[in-house]
Design an enzyme around this catalytic site. Structure first.
Site, PDB file in Angstrom:
ATOM      1  N   LYS A  22      -7.916 -33.820   9.694  1.00 16.89           N
ATOM      2  CA  LYS A  22      -8.471 -34.334   8.604  1.00 16.89           C
ATOM      3  C   LYS A  22      -8.257 -35.964   8.421  1.00 16.89           C
ATOM      4  CE  LYS A  22      -5.580 -33.801   4.893  1.00 16.89           C
ATOM      5  NZ  LYS A  22      -5.179 -34.806   4.289  1.00 16.89           N
ATOM      6  N   ASN A  23      -6.840 -36.019   8.761  1.00 18.76           N
ATOM      7  CA  ASN A  23      -6.501 -37.637   8.421  1.00 18.76           C
ATOM      8  C   ASN A  23      -6.930 -38.489   9.725  1.00 18.76           C
ATOM      9  OD1 ASN A  23      -5.059 -36.570   6.172  1.00 18.76           O
ATOM     10  ND2 ASN A  23      -3.071 -36.418   6.974  1.00 18.76           N
ATOM     11  N   ARG A  92      -7.347 -39.441  -2.455  1.00 17.56           N
ATOM     12  CA  ARG A  92      -6.565 -40.830  -2.326  1.00 17.56           C
ATOM     13  C   ARG A  92      -6.829 -41.651  -1.103  1.00 17.56           C
ATOM     14  NH1 ARG A  92      -1.751 -43.513  -3.553  1.00 17.56           N
ATOM     15  NH2 ARG A  92      -1.383 -44.642  -1.379  1.00 17.56           N
ATOM     16  N   ASP A 116       0.013 -38.509  -6.543  1.00 23.34           N
ATOM     17  CA  ASP A 116      -0.254 -37.145  -6.610  1.00 23.34           C
ATOM     18  C   ASP A 116       0.858 -36.176  -6.508  1.00 23.34           C
ATOM     19  OD1 ASP A 116       0.350 -37.049  -3.850  1.00 23.34           O
ATOM     20  OD2 ASP A 116      -1.681 -37.386  -3.146  1.00 23.34           O
ATOM     21  N   ASP A 305       4.309 -33.911   6.611  1.00 19.20           N
ATOM     22  CA  ASP A 305       3.288 -32.645   6.086  1.00 19.20           C
ATOM     23  C   ASP A 305       3.619 -31.342   6.635  1.00 19.20           C
ATOM     24  OD1 ASP A 305       1.990 -34.430   4.698  1.00 19.20           O
ATOM     25  OD2 ASP A 305       0.361 -34.859   6.725  1.00 19.20           O
ATOM     26  N   ILE A 327       9.791 -39.632   3.151  1.00 20.28           N
ATOM     27  CA  ILE A 327       8.608 -40.330   2.965  1.00 20.28           C
ATOM     28  C   ILE A 327       7.996 -40.304   1.587  1.00 20.28           C
ATOM     29  CG2 ILE A 327       6.236 -40.524   4.079  1.00 20.28           C
ATOM     30  CD1 ILE A 327       8.386 -40.596   6.189  1.00 20.28           C
TER      31      ILE A 327
HETATM   32  N1  EPU Z   1       3.926 -46.758   0.351  1.00 20.85           N
HETATM   33  C1  EPU Z   1       4.235 -47.758  -0.456  1.00 20.85           C
HETATM   34  N2  EPU Z   1       3.299 -48.919  -0.430  1.00 20.85           N
HETATM   35  C2  EPU Z   1       2.253 -48.943   0.464  1.00 20.85           C
HETATM   36  C3  EPU Z   1       1.714 -47.702   1.079  1.00 20.85           C
HETATM   37  C4  EPU Z   1       2.742 -46.628   1.262  1.00 20.85           C
HETATM   38  O1  EPU Z   1       5.333 -47.636  -0.914  1.00 20.85           O
HETATM   39  O2  EPU Z   1       1.439 -49.844   0.142  1.00 20.85           O
HETATM   40  C5  EPU Z   1       4.887 -45.664   0.591  1.00 20.85           C
HETATM   41  C6  EPU Z   1       4.031 -44.434  -0.113  1.00 20.85           C
HETATM   42  O3  EPU Z   1       4.457 -44.073  -1.399  1.00 20.85           O
HETATM   43  C7  EPU Z   1       5.003 -43.126   0.672  1.00 20.85           C
HETATM   44  C8  EPU Z   1       5.296 -43.878   2.121  1.00 20.85           C
HETATM   45  O4  EPU Z   1       4.999 -45.190   1.834  1.00 20.85           O
HETATM   46  O5  EPU Z   1       6.197 -43.018  -0.022  1.00 20.85           O
HETATM   47  C9  EPU Z   1       4.396 -43.241   3.122  1.00 20.85           C
HETATM   48  O6  EPU Z   1       3.073 -43.610   2.855  1.00 20.85           O
HETATM   49  P1  EPU Z   1       1.847 -43.672   3.804  1.00 20.85           P
HETATM   50  O7  EPU Z   1       1.007 -45.012   3.480  1.00 20.85           O
HETATM   51  O8  EPU Z   1       2.421 -43.766   5.394  1.00 20.85           O
HETATM   52  O9  EPU Z   1       0.847 -42.264   3.627  1.00 20.85           O
HETATM   53  P2  EPU Z   1      -0.535 -42.346   3.387  1.00 20.85           P
HETATM   54  O10 EPU Z   1      -1.222 -43.160   4.251  1.00 20.85           O
HETATM   55  O11 EPU Z   1      -0.678 -42.257   1.884  1.00 20.85           O
HETATM   56  C10 EPU Z   1      -0.963 -40.417   5.032  1.00 20.85           C
HETATM   57  C11 EPU Z   1      -1.445 -38.896   5.081  1.00 20.85           C
HETATM   58  C12 EPU Z   1      -0.435 -37.881   4.475  1.00 20.85           C
HETATM   59  C13 EPU Z   1       0.804 -38.026   5.329  1.00 20.85           C
HETATM   60  C14 EPU Z   1       1.366 -39.453   5.269  1.00 20.85           C
HETATM   61  C15 EPU Z   1       2.569 -39.520   6.298  1.00 20.85           C
HETATM   62  C16 EPU Z   1      -3.961 -39.536   5.067  1.00 20.85           C
HETATM   63  C17 EPU Z   1      -5.072 -39.219   4.221  1.00 20.85           C
HETATM   64  N3  EPU Z   1      -2.599 -38.910   4.345  1.00 20.85           N
HETATM   65  O12 EPU Z   1      -0.755 -40.730   3.793  1.00 20.85           O
HETATM   66  O13 EPU Z   1      -0.846 -36.727   4.498  1.00 20.85           O
HETATM   67  O14 EPU Z   1       1.694 -37.193   4.524  1.00 20.85           O
HETATM   68  O15 EPU Z   1       0.422 -40.358   5.761  1.00 20.85           O
HETATM   69  O16 EPU Z   1       2.380 -39.300   7.162  1.00 20.85           O
HETATM   70  O17 EPU Z   1      -4.028 -39.949   6.056  1.00 20.85           O
HETATM   71  C18 EPU Z   1      -1.709 -34.522   3.616  1.00 20.85           C
HETATM   72  O18 EPU Z   1      -2.487 -34.667   4.610  1.00 20.85           O
HETATM   73  O19 EPU Z   1      -1.388 -33.760   3.142  1.00 20.85           O
HETATM   74  C19 EPU Z   1      -0.837 -35.960   3.450  1.00 20.85           C
HETATM   75  C20 EPU Z   1      -0.280 -35.984   2.275  1.00 20.85           C
END
Ligand code: EPU
Length: 426
Positions: A22-23, A92, A116, A305, A327
């Site tokens: 998915k991601n 998101r 979320d 995850d 995370i």
């Molecule tokens: N963060 C910040 N500022 C930013 C970006 C991120 O503070 O500008 C923080 C977030 O709040 C979080 C941490 O950094 O605490 C990690 O966030 P990251 O950006 O790495 O995650 P994401 O891109 O929002 C993706 C996956 C998640 C997965 C995470 C970590 C997608 C759509 N989502 O989220 O997947 O947990 O990376 O590996 O790719 C899921 O599939 O259920 C899911 C939540």
């Protein structure tokens, strides 16, 4: 409302195949925006998050078609530039259209996704990086508005944390920027490598994929491609933990086991027999699992995850486990549901101490997010009765054909529609 009913006691056994992540697929669909014309992504999971992303792209003027595991995205010469809250709140990840739209249109207006059920999720690294590339960014009425009328220019960007989403957004902006961009402390997840592969096939010039320094030399234009999404390591890991928790024997195909090496190593420490091949893994567990400690970290660390699965395993293991989440600040929110199943868990900040029990106790529980839902289903298999898991729309967002796969592996599980509880009145 749909619920999943699971009878405890079954041992998961047999073979299950996973499709694309998915991601990864979500970002590959967004990447298609970078080139006018028809791109095709294959090995795409049939889940609601993909359907929402298809709608985001349609509203941007793309023609999106789906057949089997293929999604076609035909991108117009001049795509729209706005993504509204009604879609972004459902997904998101729709924030990942920000980078490609800014690169193509010089302007993008995307609803702020907010947090979320796994915690607050900032955008500072996304917007900070785009600003370094010359974009002007403001926030208004719940939207992130980014503009770069003269185009983006390459820049050196140091991320405070290897954010998956920020790395992807900045990468997709950089491929069409003027000059060279360097993203330091970049995320290294297999889904990022997959995105780099698709972008490179489209004509982008990227080096360092899979390392923490990505170097991009901007090009004037990209061309559409056909690309196959990488297998879903989190779905694979979910089945691997399910096998260990139920003292089962499951073979998972369609994914490179190296992507969950640390998770598999934890299962070995817990007493499982793990065999791996090029695109397959087998987890076999005969005894009650032994308690193991787990710490989540950005890739290649233990994936956040899979944290609900680690808590599920710890809940039925012999001994106590210390589980640390690094995370997301709200990842332990689903622990309350595990307590309803009789799990013995104490949380303190980003740590949880879990004392294992031989068997959990069936109870109605609620899926609070995609991965929590999957963890609760696996825990339900270890109870003494029938557990009803509600809010399963979360599972539908990330696990294609989940109940069918459970049944194929021998679980007594089914899906049913139940009436919503009536609103209380005075
Ligand atoms: N963060 C910040 N500022 C930013 C970006 C991120 O503070 O500008 C923080 C977030 O709040 C979080 C941490 O950094 O605490 C990690 O966030 P990251 O950006 O790495 O995650 P994401 O891109 O929002 C993706 C996956 C998640 C997965 C995470 C970590 C997608 C759509 N989502 O989220 O997947 O947990 O990376 O590996 O790719 C899921 O599939 O259920 C899911 C939540």
């Amino acid at each position: 409302m749909d619920v999943i009913r699971v009878s405890g006691g079954a041992r998961l056994a047999g073979e299950v195949s996973v499709v694309g992540a998915k991601n990864s697929a979500l970002k590959l669909m967004a990447a298609a925006l970078l080139a006018p014309g028809p791109s095709v992504i294959t090995n795409v999971p049939r889940i609601t998050d993909i359907a929402v992303m298809a709608e985001v792209l349609r509203r941007l003027g793309c023609e999106v078609t789906a057949a089997g595991d293929e999604v076609g995205v035909r991108v117009p010469e001049r795509p729209g530039a706005e993504a509204d809250y009604d879609l972004v709140r459902q997904l998101r990840a729709s924030i990942c259209v920000l980078g490609p739209l800014l690169a193509r249109r010089g302007y993008a207006r995307v609803a702020h996704p907010g947090g979320d059920a796994i915690g607050s999720r900032g955008l500072d690294m996304h917007v900070g990086g785009l600003a370094r590339m010359g974009a002007e960014i403001s926030g208004e009425h719940g939207f992130v508005i980014a503009s770069a009328p003269d185009g983006l220019r390459g820049a050196t960007i140091w991320l405070d944390f290897p954010s998956v989403g920020a790395t992807e957004n900045l990468l997709m902006a950089a491929v069409l920027a003027r000059g060279a961009t360097e993203i330091d402390n970049a995320a290294r997840e297999p889904e990022i490598v997959d995105l780099c592969r698709m972008l490179t096939a489209m004509g982008a010039r990227i080096s360092g994929a899979g390392t923490s320094r990505l170097e991009v030399e901007g090009v004037d234009q990209l061309t559409p491609v056909r690309h196959t999404a990488v297998g879903d390591r989190i779905v694979a890991g979910t089945w691997a933990f399910g096998a260990a928790m139920t003292r089962g024997d499951v073979t998972v195909t369609g994914v490179d086991p190296a992507y969950i090496e640390i998770a598999l190593d934890k299962l070995i420490s817990a007493g499982a027999l793990v065999e791996t091949g090029p695109q397959t893994l087998r987890v076999h567990m005969d005894e009650r699992p032994r308690a193991v400690d787990v710490v989540t970290l950005p890739y290649p660390g233990f994936a956040t995850d899979l944290l609900p699965m680690a808590i599920g395993l710890a809940s039925v293991s012999e001994g106590s486990s210390l589980i640390t989440e690094n995370i997301f600040d709200g990842r332990f929110m689903f622990v309350n549901e595990m307590l309803r199943l009789g799990a013995q868990i104490q949380t303190d900040g980003h740590h949880a101490v879990v004392r294992g029990r031989e068997r959990l106790s069936s109870a109605p529980v609620r899926a609070t997010d995609i991965r929590a839902g999957a963890g609760l289903v696996m825990a339900a298999l270890c109870t003494d009765g029938v557990t009803e898991i509600s809010h399963v729309h979360h599972l539908d967002r990330g696990y294609p054909g989940f109940v069918e796969d459970l049944q194929r592996l021998g679980a007594d599980a089914g899906r049913a529609s139940v009436p919503d509880a009536p609103e209380p009145t005075l």
